[in-house]
Design an enzyme around this catalytic site. Structure first.
Site, PDB file in Angstrom:
ATOM      1  N   ASP A 212       0.809  -1.210   0.000  1.00  0.00           N
ATOM      2  CA  ASP A 212       0.000   0.000   0.000  1.00  0.00           C
ATOM      3  C   ASP A 212       0.853   1.275   0.000  1.00  0.00           C
ATOM      4  O   ASP A 212       0.624   2.179   0.773  1.00  0.00           O
ATOM      5  CB  ASP A 212      -0.885  -0.060   1.259  1.00  0.00           C
ATOM      6  CG  ASP A 212      -1.849   1.099   1.390  1.00  0.00           C
ATOM      7  OD1 ASP A 212      -2.322   1.607   0.359  1.00  0.00           O
ATOM      8  OD2 ASP A 212      -2.113   1.503   2.546  1.00  0.00           O
TER       9      ASP A 212
ATOM     10  N   GLU B 205       3.081  -8.109   7.853  1.00  0.00           N
ATOM     11  CA  GLU B 205       1.840  -8.778   7.487  1.00  0.00           C
ATOM     12  C   GLU B 205       2.015  -9.910   6.494  1.00  0.00           C
ATOM     13  O   GLU B 205       1.327  -9.958   5.472  1.00  0.00           O
ATOM     14  CB  GLU B 205       0.831  -7.749   6.955  1.00  0.00           C
ATOM     15  CG  GLU B 205       0.457  -6.706   7.990  1.00  0.00           C
ATOM     16  CD  GLU B 205      -0.672  -5.773   7.545  1.00  0.00           C
ATOM     17  OE1 GLU B 205      -0.968  -5.720   6.340  1.00  0.00           O
ATOM     18  OE2 GLU B 205      -1.249  -5.108   8.422  1.00  0.00           O
TER      19      GLU B 205
ATOM     20  N   TYR C  49      -7.178  -2.990  13.039  1.00  0.00           N
ATOM     21  CA  TYR C  49      -7.996  -1.876  12.542  1.00  0.00           C
ATOM     22  C   TYR C  49      -9.467  -2.035  12.907  1.00  0.00           C
ATOM     23  O   TYR C  49     -10.334  -1.741  12.097  1.00  0.00           O
ATOM     24  CB  TYR C  49      -7.813  -1.751  11.021  1.00  0.00           C
ATOM     25  CG  TYR C  49      -6.429  -1.244  10.639  1.00  0.00           C
ATOM     26  CD1 TYR C  49      -6.190   0.112  10.482  1.00  0.00           C
ATOM     27  CD2 TYR C  49      -5.366  -2.123  10.465  1.00  0.00           C
ATOM     28  CE1 TYR C  49      -4.933   0.585  10.150  1.00  0.00           C
ATOM     29  CE2 TYR C  49      -4.100  -1.665  10.137  1.00  0.00           C
ATOM     30  CZ  TYR C  49      -3.891  -0.314   9.987  1.00  0.00           C
ATOM     31  OH  TYR C  49      -2.647   0.159   9.663  1.00  0.00           O
TER      32      TYR C  49
ATOM     33  N   GLU D 297       0.311  -1.316  14.429  1.00  0.00           N
ATOM     34  CA  GLU D 297      -0.484  -0.432  13.571  1.00  0.00           C
ATOM     35  C   GLU D 297      -1.892  -0.368  14.128  1.00  0.00           C
ATOM     36  O   GLU D 297      -2.480  -1.398  14.454  1.00  0.00           O
ATOM     37  CB  GLU D 297      -0.572  -0.954  12.123  1.00  0.00           C
ATOM     38  CG  GLU D 297       0.695  -0.783  11.329  1.00  0.00           C
ATOM     39  CD  GLU D 297       0.551  -1.147   9.847  1.00  0.00           C
ATOM     40  OE1 GLU D 297      -0.588  -1.248   9.345  1.00  0.00           O
ATOM     41  OE2 GLU D 297       1.598  -1.347   9.200  1.00  0.00           O
TER      42      GLU D 297
HETATM   43  C1  CKU Z   1      -2.253  -0.119   6.269  1.00  0.00           C
HETATM   44  C2  CKU Z   1      -5.676  -4.759   6.752  1.00  0.00           C
HETATM   45  C3  CKU Z   1      -4.764  -3.611   6.911  1.00  0.00           C
HETATM   46  C4  CKU Z   1      -3.520  -3.674   6.162  1.00  0.00           C
HETATM   47  N1  CKU Z   1      -2.453  -2.666   6.318  1.00  0.00           N
HETATM   48  C5  CKU Z   1      -1.671  -2.685   5.135  1.00  0.00           C
HETATM   49  C6  CKU Z   1      -0.697  -1.535   5.008  1.00  0.00           C
HETATM   50  O1  CKU Z   1       0.118  -1.668   3.937  1.00  0.00           O
HETATM   51  C7  CKU Z   1      -1.464  -0.269   5.007  1.00  0.00           C
HETATM   52  O2  CKU Z   1      -0.795   0.898   4.657  1.00  0.00           O
HETATM   53  C8  CKU Z   1      -2.806  -1.401   6.818  1.00  0.00           C
HETATM   54  C9  CKU Z   1      -3.424   0.717   5.853  1.00  0.00           C
HETATM   55  O3  CKU Z   1      -3.399   1.908   6.040  1.00  0.00           O
HETATM   56  O4  CKU Z   1      -4.325   0.131   5.322  1.00  0.00           O
END
Ligand code: CKU
Length: 607
Positions: A165, A418, A474, A512
């Site tokens: 991402d 992850e 999250y 996170e």
């Molecule tokens: C972060 C399921 C959440 C995955 N995670 C991936 C990461 O690369 C993202 O930047 C969360 C987000 O902000 O979604």
């Protein structure tokens, strides 16, 4: 292709920083080598180094360019360096680079966030200009880090599709330096500490490229320049009494001076600053110098407007000022090794770093944040690409540990972000990664990986490998968001019950937690994407953390808004920043400041 020590000037060493405007050319057909671009680029444009080219151009094709691209620079080598060992050190070439000196291939390196050196002695002319041409490639593959794939579009252009991402910024994103060291030189050194009373035992080892008839010395000076202690030999132990330890409130650095001497003659001298401290896990506690420490801080990218992923020292300084302002004491350097300047600044500013290798995207999905939250399974570690990926993962982890092993700020290594640990095949893969990483680090720092949302305590196959558990969670955003947020708190707490039962004693860090927030959007009542919702979401998470004695760290996702690939799930990038991409506070920054400034260092410990 070892990167060697971080380049410094000393009485025996010279460094020329080649930052500046270089020549640059895209090579969409991949014909540069055949057409002898190795000897000079046919129609170059200009390009700063360091930079990641994408956001400098005004046309889409250049911004999104995927494939080979070339850099060129004239290099003058002084005649008086004829008897020295010369190299060109690239602090980072994302993601892979082949270096040509005066037309001849001098090196190749893959792993875009780690330094490497190419030797110049056989190819350069002294007292004359020389030509450096570098072919860089930014394609993504399933057997390379960071993980992704490259497709060819109908119009023939290549397109990188990261399984992650963040925007695939690439190029010579960090400085390139010309380094001259004596032929007989110090190759590396390692430090390790044992504390007792007010004294530190400093165990050291030094490697040289030459052994006979010379003596290697080590001297430790305090911050006022006073010699504290010294010794001779490639290995040994020194005692520092009345030691001033490095910690987050007073990041005290000693100066270490290493020398190779031949009688009175100094053959080589390397000087570095290092903090004396210990960091370990006892039970469910993080101990910094035997005192409990609760981690408060951020997951952080290297990302800023225009500069993209390239080193921008002004942004870096601003970031450290913001971290101190808000009361943070730590970061996770997501999702790839951050620059050596970042780590050196963290040493000076007293910020703890969980240091991550670029093992991101270990789940076959270009919408990983969406798929991961929905529980998709891709059997990533059962692919035929896995063995090759493993080799690269391991060597980049070893390179990272070698690069940063002496930094006091580094408290742990994060071996992957992850990964699909719900997959059975992930277990043997990570067993090997963990044991090799432990072997490589002279300080034996704790190891972890960040766990994806669906790798719950009943599903994750790898959690036991971690010295501490890192959760990316999250609840209240990807799941139970908006009007369902009332449920998020309980579901989140339930997951902790699972973890505390499965893993009896180990710290848990929330690596996170975050909610996308459009700076300036205000809503009463709060709705998703508003600043009010981000505040409500964070408060909810903090209530959960405070109810869990095992939670010994919280690192919000993310320090600042950052650029991603385009898509229906991202509005001009990821907006989970506590600060905007321009490093100004959202409302949540004040909430965090208020919380963190009031949490004592040893929050949750009994002392
Ligand atoms: C972060 C399921 C959440 C995955 N995670 C991936 C990461 O690369 C993202 O930047 C969360 C987000 O902000 O979604």
């Amino acid at each position: 292709m070892s990167a060697g020590l971080y380049p410094i000037q000393s009485i025996t060493r010279r460094v020329v920083d080649l930052s500046g405007i270089w020549n640059f050319q895209f090579d969409p057909e991949g014909t540069g080598k055949k057409e002898k671009w190795t000897h000079g680029l046919p129609s170059p444009t200009t390009m700063p180094v360091p930079s990641s080219f994408a956001d400098l151009f005004t046309d889409k094709e250049s911004k999104e360019y995927t494939g080979d691209f070339w850099y060129e620079k004239e290099l003058f080598i002084p005649k008086e360096w004829e008897n020295m060992d010369l190299s060109l050190r690239f602090e980072a070439a994302a993601h892979r680079a082949t270096v040509y000196i005066n037309g001849s291939k001098s090196g190749f390196h893959e792993g875009g966030f780690l330094p490497f050196s190419v030797s110049l002695n056989k190819t350069v002319k002294f007292g004359e200009p020389n030509l450096v041409c570098v072919k860089v490639n930014n394609e993504l593959f399933e057997d390379c880090l960071p993980v992704g794939r490259t497709v060819t579009l109908a119009d023939g252009r290549k397109m990188a599709k990261g399984y992650f991402d963040f925007f695939n910024y690439s190029g010579l994103i960090r400085p390139v330096k010309l380094v001259a060291v004596p032929k007989k030189h110090i190759v590396d050194y390692s430090l390790n500490y044992v504390l007792f009373d007010n004294c530190a035992e400093v165990n050291y080892s030094i490697t040289n490229n030459y052994k006979n008839g010379i003596v290697t010395t080590i001297e430790i000076y305090d911050a006022t320049g006073r010699l504290i202690t010294s010794s001779e030999g490639l290995e040994g132990s020194l005692s520092v009494s009345n030691v001033k330890l490095w910690d987050v409130n007073n990041p005290y650095l000693y100066t270490f001076r290493f020398r190779i001497v031949d009688g009175d003659f100094v053959v080589d001298e390397y000087i570095d600053q290092a903090g004396i401290r210990t960091f370990e896990i006892v039970g469910s506690e993080f101990l910094l110098n035997n005192k409990p420490v609760y981690l408060k801080g951020f997951g952080k990218h290297e990302d800023s407007d225009i500069s993209g992923r390239s080193l921008n020292l002004n942004v870096l300084k601003r970031d450290f000022e913001l971290m101190k302002w808000i009361g943070a004491n730590s970061i996770r350097s997501a999702y790839y090794p951050h620059s050596e300047e970042t780590l050196r600044l963290a040493d000076r500013e007293g910020i703890l770093v969980i240091n991550e290798v670029a093992a991101v995207g270990m789940m076959a999905s270009t919408l990983n944040f969406f798929d991961a939250s929905q529980g998709s399974q891709t059997r990533f570690f059962a692919k035929e690409t896995t063995p090759k990926l493993f080799e690269k993962h391991l060597s980049q982890l070893e390179e990272l540990i070698r690069r940063d092993k002496n930094r006091a700020c580094v408290i742990a290594w994060c071996v992957a972000n992850e990964p699909e640990t719900t997959d059975d095949e992930a277990r043997p893969y990570f067993e090997k990664i963990f044991s090799k990483a432990k072997e490589s680090d002279p300080q034996k720092r704790p190891l972890t990986f960040t766990s994806l949302m669906t790798a719950t305590p009943d599903k994750c196959k790898c959690a036991e490998l971690c010295d501490f558990i890192s959760l990316n969670r999250y609840y209240g955003w990807y799941v139970f968001g908006g009007n369902e947020v009332m449920m998020a708190e309980n579901v989140f707490k339930q997951e902790f019950q699972g973890w505390t039962m499965r893993i009896q004693e180990k710290p848990i860090v929330i690596a996170e937690y975050g909610a996308d927030t459009n700076a300036g959007t205000h809503k009463l009542p709060g709705v998703m994407w508003s600043e009010e919702y981000q505040d409500e979401y964070l408060s909810l998470c903090h209530r959960v953390f405070d109810s869990q004695p095992r939670v010994r760290g919280e690192q919000v996702w993310v320090f600042a808004d950052f650029m991603t690939g385009e898509g229906i799930m991202r509005v001009d990038g990821n907006k989970k920043g506590i600060f905007t991409r321009n490093r100004q506070p959202k409302a949540a920054a004040f909430l965090l400041k208020n919380r963190w400034k009031n949490l004592r260092d040893g929050f949750k410990s009994e002392e």
